[in-house]
Scaffold this active site. Structure first.
Site, short mmCIF file in Angstrom:
data_model
loop_
_atom_site.label_atom_id
_atom_site.label_comp_id
_atom_site.label_asym_id
_atom_site.label_seq_id
_atom_site.Cartn_x
_atom_site.Cartn_y
_atom_site.Cartn_z
N ASP A 172 1.02 -1.25 0.20
CA ASP A 172 0.02 0.10 -0.16
C ASP A 172 0.91 1.42 0.06
O ASP A 172 0.35 2.57 -0.22
CB ASP A 172 -1.07 0.07 1.08
CG ASP A 172 -0.17 0.08 2.59
OD1 ASP A 172 0.98 -0.12 2.59
OD2 ASP A 172 -1.04 0.10 3.52
N SER A 173 2.15 1.09 0.04
CA SER A 173 3.03 2.00 -0.09
C SER A 173 3.02 2.87 -1.52
O SER A 173 3.51 3.85 -1.76
CB SER A 173 4.58 1.76 0.23
OG SER A 173 4.81 0.52 -0.63
N GLU A 182 8.53 -4.48 10.66
CA GLU A 182 8.60 -3.02 10.14
C GLU A 182 9.24 -2.33 11.21
O GLU A 182 8.53 -2.02 12.33
CB GLU A 182 7.59 -2.45 9.46
CG GLU A 182 8.11 -1.08 8.91
CD GLU A 182 6.94 -0.51 7.72
OE1 GLU A 182 5.99 -1.28 7.30
OE2 GLU A 182 7.26 0.70 7.58
N ASP A 217 -1.48 -6.32 -0.62
CA ASP A 217 -1.44 -5.61 0.74
C ASP A 217 -2.87 -5.13 0.93
O ASP A 217 -3.23 -4.31 0.16
CB ASP A 217 -0.40 -4.51 0.66
CG ASP A 217 0.10 -4.02 2.00
OD1 ASP A 217 -0.38 -4.60 2.93
OD2 ASP A 217 1.05 -3.06 2.17
N GLU A 233 -1.99 -5.32 8.10
CA GLU A 233 -1.04 -4.93 9.35
C GLU A 233 -1.73 -5.32 10.74
O GLU A 233 -3.12 -5.23 10.64
CB GLU A 233 -0.93 -3.59 9.05
CG GLU A 233 -0.20 -2.83 8.11
CD GLU A 233 0.04 -1.40 8.18
OE1 GLU A 233 -0.47 -0.66 9.03
OE2 GLU A 233 0.54 -0.91 6.90
N LYS A 250 -1.43 -9.87 2.67
CA LYS A 250 -0.98 -9.32 3.97
C LYS A 250 -1.96 -8.04 4.46
O LYS A 250 -2.54 -7.46 3.84
CB LYS A 250 0.45 -8.85 3.49
CG LYS A 250 1.01 -7.70 4.34
CD LYS A 250 2.43 -7.23 4.29
CE LYS A 250 2.53 -5.74 3.98
NZ LYS A 250 1.92 -4.84 4.85
O1 KIV Z 1 3.47 -1.21 1.57
C1 KIV Z 1 4.47 -1.56 1.78
O2 KIV Z 1 5.49 -1.19 1.00
C2 KIV Z 1 4.85 -2.41 3.05
C3 KIV Z 1 6.43 -2.62 3.07
C4 KIV Z 1 7.17 -1.46 3.51
C5 KIV Z 1 6.58 -3.83 4.21
O3 KIV Z 1 4.01 -2.87 3.72
#
Ligand code: KIV
Length: 281
Positions: free
Chosen positions: A45-46, A184, A84, A116, A114
């Site tokens: 989600d980055s 993280e 994510d 959080e 994935k």
């Molecule tokens: O969204 C992302 O890029 C992440 C990584 C930093 C693990 O969750």
């Protein structure tokens, strides 16, 4: 090597080999991950930050995550692509978390999801998803989706109590069926202790060299954006400044009428045009 993420990571972990992973969001980044034979890629989600230009990961939607994951799955082995789950798509209750994850998994065609945190509903959702056949990658430590309530991006697990709490969460996700845990920005001593105590791999970002593997944001190691990357992200290239100089040169050459060069045009109609020249079948 297996094209399914769980089997591949299990083998690497059993053999004591470091697991390597990067984020990918599109054709370009998926191609880099594929050519370098990464163990898996995360459509993080980055992308809210590095693709959409937001200051946090909160704005990206589930539809947008699925759209980008579909692209990545066309250019990297889909069974080793992780989606994510974005802000708001998990945690409210286990049933809606499961529903959102099943949708993301099925529509994008990826190999794992994935999310959080290790709230009670996330643990329950992990149990249900694992039983259904949806592999779950846990993410603990710094949780960027909580930045507004946690008040910033800080190292986690600094005290004994905080480190033990992270271990409790990691164990709970492991017992529920998570096949690996992303840690993280967890202080190295705590990340090392968690890695030692678990029976599944830990994948670190900003934790030092103590975890079973590493993940990093592709844009950070390539220097693809102006400004500072996080201090733990080594920059292996400076693509933004290289690209900026190239575009500046093109602009200057159009201004001075030195591009296109006289006589450079082709009369062949068989030449591919524009960016389609780079597409591979
Ligand atoms: O969204 C992302 O890029 C992440 C990584 C930093 C693990 O969750």
């Amino acid at each position: 090597m297996s094209d399914f993420i769980v089997a591949r990571l299990r083998r690497r972990y059993r053999d004591g080999e470091p697991i390597h992973s990067v984020t990918a969001y599109d054709y370009f980044t998926a191609l880099l991950a594929s050519e370098t034979q990464m163990d898996f890629v995360l459509v993080g989600d980055s992308l809210a930050n590095v693709v959409q230009g937001h200051s946090t990961t909160v704005p990206v939607t589930l539809d947008e995550m699925i759209y980008h994951t579909k692209i990545v799955c066309r250019h990297f082995p889909a069974g080793r692509v992780v989606i994510d789950m974005p802000f708001g798509s998990c945690k409210a209750d286990a049933a809606s978390t499961v529903q959102n994850c099943v949708r993301a998994f099925q529509e994008s065609g990826c190999g794992a999801v994935k999310f959080e945190g290790a709230t009670d509903s996330n643990i329950e959702a992990t149990r249900i998803l694992t039983e259904m056949g949806v592999p779950v990658l846990a993410h603990l430590g710094l949780l960027p989706q909580r930045v507004n309530s946690d008040g910033g991006y800080r190292m986690q697990g600094k005290t004994d109590k905080a480190a033990r709490e992270l271990l409790r969460q990691a164990r709970a996700m492991q017992e529920a069926g998570a096949f690996a845990v992303i840690l993280e920005c967890v202080v190295p001593a705590a990340a090392e202790m968690i890695t030692r105590e678990l029976k599944i791999p830990t994948i670190g970002i900003g934790c030092g060299n103590v975890t079973s593997g590493q993940i990093i944001v592709m844009h950070d190691i390539l220097g693809m954006l102006p400004g500072k990357a996080p201090s733990f992200a080594k920059q292996y290239a400076q693509l933004f400044s290289t690209a900026l100089a190239a575009v500046q040169q093109y602009r200057d050459e159009v201004s001075s009428r030195s591009f296109p060069e006289v006589g450079s045009e082709s009369d062949s109609t068989e030449q591919p045009a524009g960016s389609t020249a780079y597409l591979r079948s």
